[in-house]
Scaffold this motif. Sequence first.
Motif: not given
Length: 205
Positions: A97-105
């Motif tokens: 989930n953190h990976a997806q958050g960084v990607a979208l950011s």
Amino acid sequence: MSAQPSLAVVEAETGTRTTGRYDYLKRILTARVYDVARETELERAPNLSARLANAVWLKREDNQPVFSFKLRGAYNKMAQLTPAQLERGVITASAGNHAQGVALSAARLGVKAVICVPVTTPQVKVDAVRTHGGPTVEVVQAGESYSDTYAHALRLQDERGLTFVHPFDDPDVIAGQGTVAMEILSQHQAPIHAIFVPIGGGGLA
């Protein structure tokens, strides 16, 4: 943007002074999560409430763009970086989930991001990272465990001069996640007797 209580109101109601090394309450109240995240619903769970003979409410962070609260911390950290740091790009290590958050950011901020995930990460999560990040994101699969992946990410950080966005051990990441609590305080005016947090990586706790 969410209508959060002011610093003075929070201090008066909780008896908490915002002193300390990182001054987390101030950081939470000034976090920039709402550029990408949304104030999620606090919904009463009728069946669970009836079964437990108590009023149970659920904070619906599954309704975030990446289906997790992790977007809050990732974006808040990246929004605090200097233009020079953003220009060089960011890197992180995460199993999901953190990976997806960084990607979208990264996509929203227009910066490149290297996201290291274990080789055991389900393909659906790898695909989600690429979808959220688009062409600005490079996914690197390395290591059988998070510890191995984290070590690999640190090596890449040094080699490429990137800025590390830690999944949980960073004051700006913590402050971003803390906006969940501020929303609960503004959405539920009655006394709260207990808050239960599902513990996976422990980032929200």
